[in-house]
Scaffold this motif. Structure first.
Motif, PDB file in Angstrom:
ATOM      1  N   VAL A 111       0.856  -1.178   0.000  1.00  0.00           N
ATOM      2  CA  VAL A 111       0.000   0.000   0.000  1.00  0.00           C
ATOM      3  C   VAL A 111       0.895   1.232   0.000  1.00  0.00           C
ATOM      4  CG1 VAL A 111      -1.758   1.308   1.262  1.00  0.00           C
ATOM      5  CG2 VAL A 111      -1.861  -1.199   1.212  1.00  0.00           C
ATOM      6  N   THR A 112       0.687   2.121  -0.975  1.00  0.00           N
ATOM      7  CA  THR A 112       1.444   3.370  -1.005  1.00  0.00           C
ATOM      8  C   THR A 112       0.760   4.383  -0.087  1.00  0.00           C
ATOM      9  OG1 THR A 112       0.242   4.071  -2.973  1.00  0.00           O
ATOM     10  CG2 THR A 112       2.369   2.997  -3.316  1.00  0.00           C
ATOM     11  N   GLY A 113       1.428   5.459   0.175  1.00  0.00           N
ATOM     12  CA  GLY A 113       0.879   6.459   1.080  1.00  0.00           C
ATOM     13  C   GLY A 113       1.269   6.150   2.517  1.00  0.00           C
ATOM     14  N   ILE A 114       0.643   6.845   3.433  1.00  0.00           N
ATOM     15  CA  ILE A 114       0.992   6.728   4.850  1.00  0.00           C
ATOM     16  C   ILE A 114      -0.078   5.924   5.589  1.00  0.00           C
ATOM     17  CG2 ILE A 114       1.285   8.022   6.997  1.00  0.00           C
ATOM     18  CD1 ILE A 114       2.499  10.264   5.353  1.00  0.00           C
ATOM     19  N   GLY A 115       0.381   4.977   6.361  1.00  0.00           N
ATOM     20  CA  GLY A 115      -0.488   4.252   7.271  1.00  0.00           C
ATOM     21  C   GLY A 115       0.039   4.431   8.674  1.00  0.00           C
ATOM     22  N   TRP A 129      -6.326   2.774  24.091  1.00  0.00           N
ATOM     23  CA  TRP A 129      -7.040   3.358  22.956  1.00  0.00           C
ATOM     24  C   TRP A 129      -6.160   3.246  21.726  1.00  0.00           C
ATOM     25  CZ3 TRP A 129      -6.510   7.864  19.897  1.00  0.00           C
ATOM     26  CH2 TRP A 129      -7.678   8.477  19.476  1.00  0.00           C
ATOM     27  N   GLN A 130      -6.738   2.883  20.591  1.00  0.00           N
ATOM     28  CA  GLN A 130      -5.997   2.858  19.330  1.00  0.00           C
ATOM     29  C   GLN A 130      -6.916   3.254  18.198  1.00  0.00           C
ATOM     30  OE1 GLN A 130      -3.835  -0.750  18.383  1.00  0.00           O
ATOM     31  NE2 GLN A 130      -3.499  -0.121  16.269  1.00  0.00           N
ATOM     32  N   ARG A 131      -6.412   4.098  17.333  1.00  0.00           N
ATOM     33  CA  ARG A 131      -7.114   4.465  16.107  1.00  0.00           C
ATOM     34  C   ARG A 131      -6.128   4.337  14.960  1.00  0.00           C
ATOM     35  NH1 ARG A 131     -10.196   3.971  19.637  1.00  0.00           N
ATOM     36  NH2 ARG A 131     -11.911   5.328  20.230  1.00  0.00           N
ATOM     37  N   ASP A 132      -6.525   3.593  13.928  1.00  0.00           N
ATOM     38  CA  ASP A 132      -5.675   3.432  12.752  1.00  0.00           C
ATOM     39  C   ASP A 132      -6.093   4.427  11.674  1.00  0.00           C
ATOM     40  OD1 ASP A 132      -4.365   1.361  13.995  1.00  0.00           O
ATOM     41  OD2 ASP A 132      -5.254  -0.214  12.773  1.00  0.00           O
ATOM     42  N   PHE A 133      -5.140   4.791  10.845  1.00  0.00           N
ATOM     43  CA  PHE A 133      -5.430   5.641   9.701  1.00  0.00           C
ATOM     44  C   PHE A 133      -4.595   5.165   8.520  1.00  0.00           C
ATOM     45  CE2 PHE A 133      -2.295   7.618  12.457  1.00  0.00           C
ATOM     46  CZ  PHE A 133      -1.246   7.941  11.600  1.00  0.00           C
ATOM     47  N   PHE A 134      -5.192   5.233   7.348  1.00  0.00           N
ATOM     48  CA  PHE A 134      -4.528   4.802   6.120  1.00  0.00           C
ATOM     49  C   PHE A 134      -5.290   5.396   4.952  1.00  0.00           C
ATOM     50  CE2 PHE A 134      -7.358   1.594   7.812  1.00  0.00           C
ATOM     51  CZ  PHE A 134      -8.256   1.394   6.776  1.00  0.00           C
ATOM     52  N   ASP A 135      -4.685   5.351   3.801  1.00  0.00           N
ATOM     53  CA  ASP A 135      -5.279   5.911   2.604  1.00  0.00           C
ATOM     54  C   ASP A 135      -6.213   4.875   1.971  1.00  0.00           C
ATOM     55  OD1 ASP A 135      -5.737   6.672  -0.134  1.00  0.00           O
ATOM     56  OD2 ASP A 135      -4.101   8.110   0.077  1.00  0.00           O
ATOM     57  N   PHE A 136      -7.510   5.070   2.161  1.00  0.00           N
ATOM     58  CA  PHE A 136      -8.526   4.150   1.650  1.00  0.00           C
ATOM     59  C   PHE A 136      -8.391   3.971   0.137  1.00  0.00           C
ATOM     60  CE2 PHE A 136     -12.838   3.717  -0.173  1.00  0.00           C
ATOM     61  CZ  PHE A 136     -13.172   2.475   0.331  1.00  0.00           C
ATOM     62  N   GLY A 137      -8.124   5.051  -0.583  1.00  0.00           N
ATOM     63  CA  GLY A 137      -7.985   4.972  -2.038  1.00  0.00           C
ATOM     64  C   GLY A 137      -6.826   4.091  -2.450  1.00  0.00           C
ATOM     65  N   ASN A 138      -5.688   4.220  -1.763  1.00  0.00           N
ATOM     66  CA  ASN A 138      -4.530   3.394  -2.091  1.00  0.00           C
ATOM     67  C   ASN A 138      -4.757   1.926  -1.740  1.00  0.00           C
ATOM     68  OD1 ASN A 138      -2.842   5.326  -3.270  1.00  0.00           O
ATOM     69  ND2 ASN A 138      -2.072   5.987  -1.301  1.00  0.00           N
ATOM     70  N   VAL A 139      -5.426   1.666  -0.634  1.00  0.00           N
ATOM     71  CA  VAL A 139      -5.740   0.283  -0.266  1.00  0.00           C
ATOM     72  C   VAL A 139      -6.652  -0.336  -1.326  1.00  0.00           C
ATOM     73  CG1 VAL A 139      -6.937  -1.182   1.411  1.00  0.00           C
ATOM     74  CG2 VAL A 139      -5.419   0.632   2.217  1.00  0.00           C
ATOM     75  N   SER A 140      -7.697   0.389  -1.687  1.00  0.00           N
ATOM     76  CA  SER A 140      -8.644  -0.115  -2.700  1.00  0.00           C
ATOM     77  C   SER A 140      -7.939  -0.371  -4.028  1.00  0.00           C
ATOM     78  CB  SER A 140      -9.776   0.883  -2.906  1.00  0.00           C
ATOM     79  OG  SER A 140     -10.482   1.090  -1.704  1.00  0.00           O
ATOM     80  N   SER A 141      -7.080   0.555  -4.434  1.00  0.00           N
ATOM     81  CA  SER A 141      -6.363   0.416  -5.695  1.00  0.00           C
ATOM     82  C   SER A 141      -5.450  -0.806  -5.679  1.00  0.00           C
ATOM     83  CB  SER A 141      -5.554   1.688  -5.957  1.00  0.00           C
ATOM     84  OG  SER A 141      -4.797   1.551  -7.141  1.00  0.00           O
ATOM     85  N   LEU A 142      -4.747  -1.004  -4.570  1.00  0.00           N
ATOM     86  CA  LEU A 142      -3.847  -2.154  -4.485  1.00  0.00           C
ATOM     87  C   LEU A 142      -4.629  -3.468  -4.527  1.00  0.00           C
ATOM     88  CD1 LEU A 142      -0.931  -3.248  -4.088  1.00  0.00           C
ATOM     89  CD2 LEU A 142      -1.509  -3.389  -1.657  1.00  0.00           C
ATOM     90  N   PHE A 143      -5.717  -3.549  -3.773  1.00  0.00           N
ATOM     91  CA  PHE A 143      -6.493  -4.786  -3.771  1.00  0.00           C
ATOM     92  C   PHE A 143      -7.068  -5.063  -5.161  1.00  0.00           C
ATOM     93  CE2 PHE A 143      -7.506  -4.987   1.078  1.00  0.00           C
ATOM     94  CZ  PHE A 143      -6.165  -5.200   1.327  1.00  0.00           C
ATOM     95  N   LEU A 144      -7.511  -4.026  -5.868  1.00  0.00           N
ATOM     96  CA  LEU A 144      -8.014  -4.208  -7.234  1.00  0.00           C
ATOM     97  C   LEU A 144      -6.894  -4.715  -8.146  1.00  0.00           C
ATOM     98  CD1 LEU A 144     -10.302  -4.020  -9.247  1.00  0.00           C
ATOM     99  CD2 LEU A 144      -9.745  -1.606  -9.572  1.00  0.00           C
ATOM    100  N   GLU A 145      -5.685  -4.142  -8.005  1.00  0.00           N
ATOM    101  CA  GLU A 145      -4.548  -4.614  -8.797  1.00  0.00           C
ATOM    102  C   GLU A 145      -4.263  -6.084  -8.501  1.00  0.00           C
ATOM    103  OE1 GLU A 145       0.267  -3.889  -9.337  1.00  0.00           O
ATOM    104  OE2 GLU A 145      -0.827  -2.666  -7.884  1.00  0.00           O
ATOM    105  N   MET A 146      -4.302  -6.457  -7.228  1.00  0.00           N
ATOM    106  CA  MET A 146      -4.021  -7.842  -6.851  1.00  0.00           C
ATOM    107  C   MET A 146      -5.093  -8.791  -7.384  1.00  0.00           C
ATOM    108  SD  MET A 146      -2.476  -7.371  -2.996  1.00  0.00           S
ATOM    109  CE  MET A 146      -1.886  -9.075  -2.829  1.00  0.00           C
TER     110      MET A 146
END
Length: 182
Positions: A111-115, A129-146
């Protein structure tokens, strides 16, 4: 003097990194649940419509680290850097998301971008307490590529099938989770 001992926070981060590496090698992240207080919360946003929230150590184990990581065996989340605030007990860790699968050119799917993860220290070497953040667009794009390249593992395909079969436990419409992301 700061309210949180810096050496203790540094040790917590090192324990966290070490346990993450161990769990990645096992392909099982559920043991990480012991690193949260009993009443901890763990959540993230997943695009414009969905939030995820696990409330309490058991839900963190079963949902965030179980259900949500199921199918991600062979993925690594190497931490790149931490920012530690010993006044608030907040810790931010920046990580990558890298698959063991490779493209034809030998590069890993990543996944590109910052997580990252934003933690709050609860004492006794546990997060409250924990909150995650990541680039939804980059995750979606990578999974589609895969998917297009037939690079998904059987576990990832099963994970996608589960996720598209209806709302899973822990998933809520944006703003409707039992605990706010903020």
């Amino acid at each position: 003097m700061a309210p949180f001992d810096r050496a203790e926070l540094d040790e917590m981060v090192q324990r966290w990194v070490d346990e993450n590496k161990r769990c990645e090698a096992l392909g099982d992240w559920k043991p990480l649940a012991e690193m949260y207080t009993e009443d901890a919360t763990y959540g993230w946003n997943y695009g414009p419509k969905d939030d995820f929230m696990a409330v309490g150590r058991d839900e963190i184990r079963d949902l965030a680290l179980g259900q949500e990581m199921d199918g991600l065996e062979g993925w690594e989340y190497p931490y790149q850097q931490f920012v530690i605030d010993d006044r608030s007990g907040d810790v931010i860790g920046f990580w990558k998301q890298v698959s063991e699968r490779t493209r034809d050119d030998g590069t890993h799917y990543q996944v590109t971008g910052i997580g990252g993860s934003w933690f709050r220290y609860g004492g006794n070497f546990q997060w409250s307490w924990q909150r995650d953040f990541f680039d939804f667009g980059n995750v979606s794009s990578l999974f589609l590529e895969m998917i297009t390249n037939n690079a998904m593992s059987d576990g990832m395909n099963a994970r996608i099938q589960r996720a598209t079969s209806g709302r899973l436990p822990g998933w809520y419409p944006v703003g409707k989770a039992p605990v706010s992301l903020w």
